[in-house]
Write a protein that holds these residues in place. Structure first.
Motif, PDB file in Angstrom:
ATOM      1  N   UNK A  70      51.034  60.882  87.539  1.00 28.29           N
ATOM      2  CA  UNK A  70      49.810  60.188  87.152  1.00 28.29           C
ATOM      3  C   UNK A  70      48.724  60.587  88.143  1.00 28.29           C
ATOM      4  N   UNK A  71      47.522  60.842  87.649  1.00 31.21           N
ATOM      5  CA  UNK A  71      46.407  61.197  88.522  1.00 31.21           C
ATOM      6  C   UNK A  71      46.158  60.088  89.536  1.00 31.21           C
ATOM      7  N   UNK A  72      46.177  60.456  90.831  1.00 30.92           N
ATOM      8  CA  UNK A  72      46.109  59.450  91.886  1.00 30.92           C
ATOM      9  C   UNK A  72      44.777  58.710  91.894  1.00 30.92           C
ATOM     10  N   UNK A  73      43.667  59.424  91.839  1.00 31.01           N
ATOM     11  CA  UNK A  73      42.347  58.790  91.901  1.00 31.01           C
ATOM     12  C   UNK A  73      42.137  57.845  90.727  1.00 31.01           C
ATOM     13  N   UNK A  74      42.533  58.277  89.528  1.00 37.84           N
ATOM     14  CA  UNK A  74      42.365  57.428  88.343  1.00 37.84           C
ATOM     15  C   UNK A  74      43.241  56.188  88.435  1.00 37.84           C
ATOM     16  N   UNK A  75      44.467  56.351  88.950  1.00 29.38           N
ATOM     17  CA  UNK A  75      45.376  55.217  89.070  1.00 29.38           C
ATOM     18  C   UNK A  75      44.835  54.189  90.064  1.00 29.38           C
ATOM     19  N   UNK A  76      44.331  54.650  91.199  1.00 33.43           N
ATOM     20  CA  UNK A  76      43.742  53.733  92.176  1.00 33.43           C
ATOM     21  C   UNK A  76      42.538  53.030  91.573  1.00 33.43           C
ATOM     22  N   UNK A  77      41.739  53.787  90.814  1.00 36.59           N
ATOM     23  CA  UNK A  77      40.553  53.200  90.200  1.00 36.59           C
ATOM     24  C   UNK A  77      40.878  52.093  89.225  1.00 36.59           C
ATOM     25  N   UNK A  78      41.852  52.302  88.363  1.00 38.61           N
ATOM     26  CA  UNK A  78      42.175  51.290  87.361  1.00 38.61           C
ATOM     27  C   UNK A  78      42.833  50.068  87.996  1.00 38.61           C
ATOM     28  N   UNK A  79      43.666  50.292  89.016  1.00 37.40           N
ATOM     29  CA  UNK A  79      44.327  49.163  89.680  1.00 37.40           C
ATOM     30  C   UNK A  79      43.309  48.279  90.393  1.00 37.40           C
ATOM     31  N   UNK A  80      42.268  48.905  90.951  1.00 36.59           N
ATOM     32  CA  UNK A  80      41.267  48.131  91.690  1.00 36.59           C
ATOM     33  C   UNK A  80      40.401  47.269  90.774  1.00 36.59           C
ATOM     34  N   UNK A  81      40.455  47.531  89.478  1.00 41.56           N
ATOM     35  CA  UNK A  81      39.561  46.825  88.546  1.00 41.56           C
ATOM     36  C   UNK A  81      40.279  45.840  87.631  1.00 41.56           C
ATOM     37  N   UNK A  82      41.563  45.642  87.846  1.00 37.80           N
ATOM     38  CA  UNK A  82      42.291  44.675  87.022  1.00 37.80           C
ATOM     39  C   UNK A  82      42.904  43.604  87.901  1.00 37.80           C
ATOM     40  N   UNK A  83      43.184  42.465  87.316  1.00 35.06           N
ATOM     41  CA  UNK A  83      43.726  41.338  88.069  1.00 35.06           C
ATOM     42  C   UNK A  83      45.141  40.959  87.657  1.00 35.06           C
ATOM     43  N   UNK A  84      45.678  41.609  86.642  1.00 29.19           N
ATOM     44  CA  UNK A  84      47.039  41.309  86.213  1.00 29.19           C
ATOM     45  C   UNK A  84      48.029  41.577  87.346  1.00 29.19           C
ATOM     46  N   UNK A  85      49.018  40.711  87.508  1.00 26.89           N
ATOM     47  CA  UNK A  85      49.980  40.861  88.592  1.00 26.89           C
ATOM     48  C   UNK A  85      50.966  41.985  88.324  1.00 26.89           C
ATOM     49  N   UNK A  86      51.207  42.304  87.057  1.00 27.19           N
ATOM     50  CA  UNK A  86      52.200  43.322  86.709  1.00 27.19           C
ATOM     51  C   UNK A  86      51.555  44.426  85.872  1.00 27.19           C
ATOM     52  N   UNK A  87      51.940  45.660  86.174  1.00 27.92           N
ATOM     53  CA  UNK A  87      51.453  46.820  85.443  1.00 27.92           C
ATOM     54  C   UNK A  87      52.638  47.515  84.779  1.00 27.92           C
ATOM     55  N   UNK A  88      52.465  47.935  83.537  1.00 23.74           N
ATOM     56  CA  UNK A  88      53.515  48.661  82.832  1.00 23.74           C
ATOM     57  C   UNK A  88      53.141  50.127  82.690  1.00 23.74           C
ATOM     58  N   UNK A  89      54.110  50.993  82.998  1.00 27.10           N
ATOM     59  CA  UNK A  89      53.992  52.423  82.724  1.00 27.10           C
ATOM     60  C   UNK A  89      54.926  52.743  81.560  1.00 27.10           C
ATOM     61  N   UNK A  90      54.369  53.285  80.521  1.00 25.71           N
ATOM     62  CA  UNK A  90      55.149  53.689  79.356  1.00 25.71           C
ATOM     63  C   UNK A  90      55.100  55.212  79.271  1.00 25.71           C
ATOM     64  N   UNK A  91      56.254  55.847  79.477  1.00 20.92           N
ATOM     65  CA  UNK A  91      56.322  57.302  79.595  1.00 20.92           C
ATOM     66  C   UNK A  91      56.950  57.885  78.342  1.00 20.92           C
ATOM     67  N   UNK A  92      56.218  58.803  77.695  1.00 17.29           N
ATOM     68  CA  UNK A  92      56.710  59.521  76.532  1.00 17.29           C
ATOM     69  C   UNK A  92      56.555  61.015  76.786  1.00 17.29           C
ATOM     70  N   UNK A  93      57.025  61.831  75.858  1.00 16.98           N
ATOM     71  CA  UNK A  93      57.032  63.283  76.077  1.00 16.98           C
ATOM     72  C   UNK A  93      55.638  63.849  76.313  1.00 16.98           C
ATOM     73  N   UNK A  94      54.634  63.357  75.582  1.00 16.56           N
ATOM     74  CA  UNK A  94      53.318  63.978  75.623  1.00 16.56           C
ATOM     75  C   UNK A  94      52.302  63.225  76.475  1.00 16.56           C
ATOM     76  N   UNK A  95      52.606  61.982  76.849  1.00 21.33           N
ATOM     77  CA  UNK A  95      51.626  61.223  77.622  1.00 21.33           C
ATOM     78  C   UNK A  95      52.283  60.073  78.395  1.00 21.33           C
TER      79      UNK A  95
END
Length: 363
Positions: A70-95
């Motif tokens: 996962x792109x590091x800068x984008x991941x840090x950016x999205x985490x800094x802007x949300x308040x949910x306590x849990x984050x889900x990563x859903x990994x598939x072949x293309x994305x």
């Protein structure tokens, strides 16, 4: 694969990982964080090609083992802007999709196996170094290193372990930090360099443990704690023997209050010339601190403990670096003559602070 991770846990790990991601413009894949999942244990890693870091965290849950990027800068950016306590990563072949509440962000999936792995943990001779050496000595020594490309060995903190004693040195030839400590148990004789950009990360990891396991080989150094491994490429440098330049006959002593002197220099230095020289004139219990340039001059006097008379010069910022490295309320300036190396001493007898003086004579 579905992976659930606590947002705060992930955010804390990413603060360290960001120091390496996106620094290598020739390898865009290194813009990413690599996730390696095994059971509920997650290894996060980034690299710039010559340095790397791995952080180990525990997931709330994972549906299967695997790896993804996962792109590091984008991941840090999205985490800094949300308040949910849990984050889900859903990994598939293309994305890879990051889900948080009712929102989501989708990334194209890059092959995790293409991510470079130049370093291997636990390779080479091992030395267990107490955490206080990284937190105190190495962190202080990094302020003394140089930036001269012609002497690259002096751009790093030098560690030398010999006969059970560890020496920590930082120098740019104008000033020097050197400390010695006895290590416990049987330890191999080794030497290695620490990139000053790594000292704060190593110190942060060290604060959580009693000691850091350091593995040294010709190709790499690794600094390991249970939740962090920091890697650096090995350096084939020869470091000068700084003990040869530490004076032993500096018997003229001037005892000063550290905070008072630092404040005085801070004010007087406003009138420094381009040479940045501060002139000190000691006359028994009085010391005058002076600076001047073509447009202004400044001077202040302060009470000191001394029985000597001497005039000597110091580089403003170098001298304040030494002064701020001391730990006592009072420090002792130890001199031999106006042109010889000067020592600063405090209550810590395990270290040496040295600075070369500047000539007070007009050119």
């Amino acid at each position: 694969m579905e992976l659930l991770i606590n947002r705060r846990t992930l955010a804390d790990a990413l603060q360290d990982l960001r120091a390496f991601a996106g620094k290598n413009k020739q390898l865009p894949i290194l813009d990413n964080v690599k996730f390696v999942v095994m059971d509920n244990n997650v290894r996060l890693q980034t690299s710039d090609g010559t340095r790397a870091i791995r952080k180990y965290i525990t997931a709330d849950s994972s549906s299967e083992d695997g790896a993804f990027l996962v792109n590091c800068a984008a991941l840090i950016g999205i985490i800094s802007k949300i308040s949910r306590e849990t984050i889900m990563f859903q990994v598939e072949d293309s994305h890879v999709t990051i889900k948080y509440g009712s929102g989501k962000m989708k990334f194209a999936a890059l092959p995790a196996n293409d991510y470079p792995e130049p370093f291997v943990p636990s390779v080479g001779d091992r030395v267990d170094i107490p955490q206080n050496i990284f937190v105190n000595d190495v962190s202080t020594a990094q302020s003394f290193v140089g930036n001269d490309d012609y002497r690259p060995m002096m751009k790093n903190v030098y560690i030398n372990v010999v006969d059970g004693t560890i020496e920590v040195t930082g120098t740019d030839t104008h000033m020097c930090y050197h400390s010695t400590h006895e290590l416990q148990g049987n330890v191999p004789d080794v030497s290695f360099f620490i990139d000053p950009t790594l000292t704060s990360l190593i110190a942060k990891a060290a604060r959580k443990v009693e000691s850091v396991s350091v593995y040294i080989s010709k190709e790499q150094y690794s600094f390991q704690t249970p939740d962090t491994i920091i890697f650096s490429a090995g350096y084939n440098y020869k470091f000068p023997n700084v003990k040869r330049i530490i004076p032993t006959e500096n018997n003229i002593e001037v005892v000063v209050n550290k905070n008072t002197l630092d404040a005085v220099i801070g004010r007087v230095a406003l009138a420094c010339s381009e040479s940045s020289m501060i002139k000190f004139t000691v006359d028994n219990n009085n010391m005058s601190v002076e600076a001047d340039n073509l447009m202004a001059s400044a001077s202040e006097s302060m009470t000191v403990g001394s029985t000597c008379s001497m005039v000597f010069g110091m580089h403003n910022s170098y001298f304040r670096t030494l002064l701020n490295a001391t730990q006592s309320e009072d420090v002792t300036i130890c001199l031999k003559d106006p042109s010889s190396a000067v020592l600063l001493k405090d209550e810590n007898k395990e270290r040496t602070l040295l600075i070369m003086p500047m000539s007070t004579q007009p050119v």
